[in-house]
Design a protein around this motif. Structure first.
Motif: not given
Lengths: 323, 298
Positions: B24-38
């Motif tokens: 779940s932490i990995l998923f959260l990180v992935a979400l944050w990366v996607a958000l910051s990239f956008a």
């Protein structure tokens, strides 16, 4: 729920409506469009559509024309050469911009609708093959080498420069070119690959020539092609490749395109004038006459290559015979 | 920014009761990366456009026509006025029609009838149809009824068709959120169904309807593809002045300028992008204001 709160709620609707009315009133107040002027001043509209390559020329012509005839509105669209002929042959436009001659099926459509037209060459464009200014090995390419590079057989097989010419380094080629909708693509493939629309497809295609400029200038191993103006505007970052069609290397320039030595990549740019429109609407006839007599400064403003003397007199006499 | 992030992650945390498993932490990180990239891409785009636009963000942008002869003085006057004409004509056509259709479907239509179900399914599909298809549809329509392409009315028809499904869907959503008790109360007091809709349901739904409508119009304002296909002009030096006048709009003008070789055109394109952005922010801001001002929780 009292009626007063209900009334208040419909306020935004009223606000939107008021805004809409205010906006339309704004537009409406500019109604007169500058149609005034002297006794024999022309008025009306000249409708032009067609090639986006020729658009800057006709736009510049319209702008200069407005200085003499402020009552005439010249408007230019960019539906593409083919799209332009489609509406032209239905009588919707007065003039059609074209970066290639009209095709037989388009002539048939015009005939069907009783539209007679006159073809006028208004400028010349030199399709320019470019490499980055950092490229120190390509100065001149023969048309055969270009065909090796861009032909459909090259797809997936010709990937390094030494495959084009053994004297070139074995570096990977990066290819940039216009997309298949472009008249530039049609002309280049017709002249180089022998058949219109036939090309390798594994290159970076863009409808925006500025993207090609950026791609090619970014890498010493890149090559691309587009209209001469895009090279002229970016000549500090790009190098124009000389073309050898059997009689030695010739660099693209206004002179070589005009005297016909830059072959086969220099191409004529046309406008097609509806004879019907020119005879019925004096403003169309006046605009075409103006276009023909001021063609040099129009071509200069649009940064295209002006006609040579022979082409110019052909243009003027053809324009005179219209209408 | 932080509050949006907290809001977004709260349900995740709550559901698994503070789940700290690697997945779940990995998923959260992935979400944050996607958000910051956008967000980063958007910021870079805005900043570079703004830098390019800076020398041209002056009065000339709004008062001058486009110019081929002297690109450094080119302005977007015709495009701005054209955009206003088209968008007002679009609103006049799409809003009453869209709201009326939504009222019929939500308040009067019998969902068991096959034709009502068919309309419903088609509406959902139409909302996902690419914009250019509406341009082609309108081009065909214009030819049939003998309307010249490339005039304000033709462009407005295409854009009205484009946003009609969106307006219908958002209006239905807004009507649905009005509690049934309001309608029942009105009917119980002797109002006819039509009076109930006109005096109770519709006024209560206005915040939602206005928000959806303004967002739909914002979309129409940013469209270029269907208008280009319809022969929207790229070079005019007069003010569009009626439904049958030729026109250009901001997105068309930007598209054309950005493709020109001259640097001056690319600068004025950037300036026009900023102007369009300002106009869109203004409209979206208006939507938010209307929603906040008139929203009612039941």
């Amino acid at each position: 729920m009292t009626t007063s709160t209900l009334r208040r709620r419909s306020a935004p609707a009223a606000a939107v409506l008021t805004l809409a009315l205010a906006l339309s009133a704004c537009g409406g107040s500019d109604d007169d469009g500058g149609g005034g002027g002297g006794g024999d001043a022309l008025s009306g509209e000249v409708l032009v559509d067609g090639s986006s390559t020729v658009q800057p020329l006709t736009a510049a012509a319209g702008e200069y024309f407005a200085e003499e005839e402020p009552g005439v509105n010249v408007s230019v669209g960019t539906s593409g050469t083919g799209g332009g002929f489609e509406v032209f042959c239905q009588g919707e436009t007065d003039i059609s911009n074209a970066s290639r001659p009209i095709k037989d099926e388009e002539i048939a459509l015009c005939e069907e609708n009783g539209i007679e037209f006159t073809e006028l060459q208004v400028a010349t464009d030199a399709l320019t093959v470019v490499v980055s200014a950092d490229n120190d090995f390509v100065d001149c390419l023969t048309t055969e080498e270009l065909a090796t590079l861009w032909g459909p057989a090259a797809e997936g097989t010709v990937t390094t420069w030494d495959q084009v010419n053994p004297e070139f380094p074995a570096e990977e080629i990066e290819l940039y070119g216009p997309g298949t909708d472009s008249g530039t693509f049609d002309y280049f493939t017709d002249e180089i690959n022998g058949e219109e629309g036939v090309s390798r497809t594994d290159y970076n295609a863009s409808e925006d020539d500025n993207v090609i400029v950026q791609g090619v200038s970014g890498s010493a191993n890149a090559i691309g092609y587009f209209g001469y103006t895009y090279y002229e505007e970016n000549s500090d970052a790009l190098k124009a490749v000389e073309i050898d069609s059997g009689e030695g290397c010739v660099a693209p320039s206004a002179e070589t395109a005009q005297d016909g030595t830059y072959t086969p990549l220099s191409r004529p740019l046309f406008i097609y004038v509806s004879d019907t429109a020119a005879s019925e609407k004096p403003e169309v006839k006046a605009f075409v006459d103006f276009y023909a007599t001021n063609d040099d400064r129009i071509a200069e403003a649009a940064q295209y290559i002006p006609l040579n003397d022979e082409q110019r007199s052909a243009l003027e006499s053809a324009a005179e015979s219209i209408g | 920014m932080a509050t949006i992030g907290q809001l977004a992650t709260r349900p995740l945390k709550a559901e698994r009761n503070g789940d700290k498993s690697p997945a779940s932490i990995l998923f959260l990180v992935a979400l944050w990366v996607a958000l910051s990239f956008a967000v980063l891409t958007l910021v870079v785009l805005l900043v570079t456009s703004f830098m390019d636009a800076l020398p041209r963000l002056d009065g000339e942008l709004f008062t001058n026509y486009s110019s081929q002869v002297s690109p450094e003085t080119a302005g977007a006057r015709a495009a701005i006025i054209g955009s206003l004409w088209v968008i007002v004509a679009t609103a006049v056509m799409a809003i009453p029609l869209g709201i009326a259709a939504a009222i019929y479907l939500e308040e009067f239509a019998n969902p068991l009838r096959w034709y009502n179900r068919m309309i419903e399914v088609n509406l959902q599909n139409l909302a996902a149809v690419p914009a250019i298809v509406y341009g082609m549809l309108t081009a065909g329509l214009a030819l049939t009824i003998g309307l010249r392409r490339g005039v304000v009315l033709a462009g407005a028809i295409a854009l009205a068709l484009l946003i009609l499904p969106v307006i219908i869907i958002t209006t239905r959503e807004a009507l649905r959120s009005v509690p049934a008790e309001i309608r029942q109360g009105s009917l119980a007091l002797g109002a006819t169904p039509l009076q109930t809709v006109w005096r109770q349901t519709l006024p209560s739904a206005i915040p939602g309807i206005a928000t959806g409508t303004i967002l739909a119009l914002s979309r129409a304002l940013g469209e270029a593809a269907p208008l280009l296909l319809l022969g929207g002009l790229v070079f005019i030096r007069y003010d569009p002045n009626g439904l049958f006048s030729g026109f250009t709009t901001l997105p068309i003008q930007i598209f054309n300028w950005a493709g020109q070789p001259q640097v001056e055109f690319q600068e004025v394109a950037a300036a026009a992008i900023i102007a369009l952005l300002g106009l869109l922010l203004l409209m979206n801001g208006l939507a938010i204001v209307i929603r906040n001002r008139y929203q009612r929780r039941w």
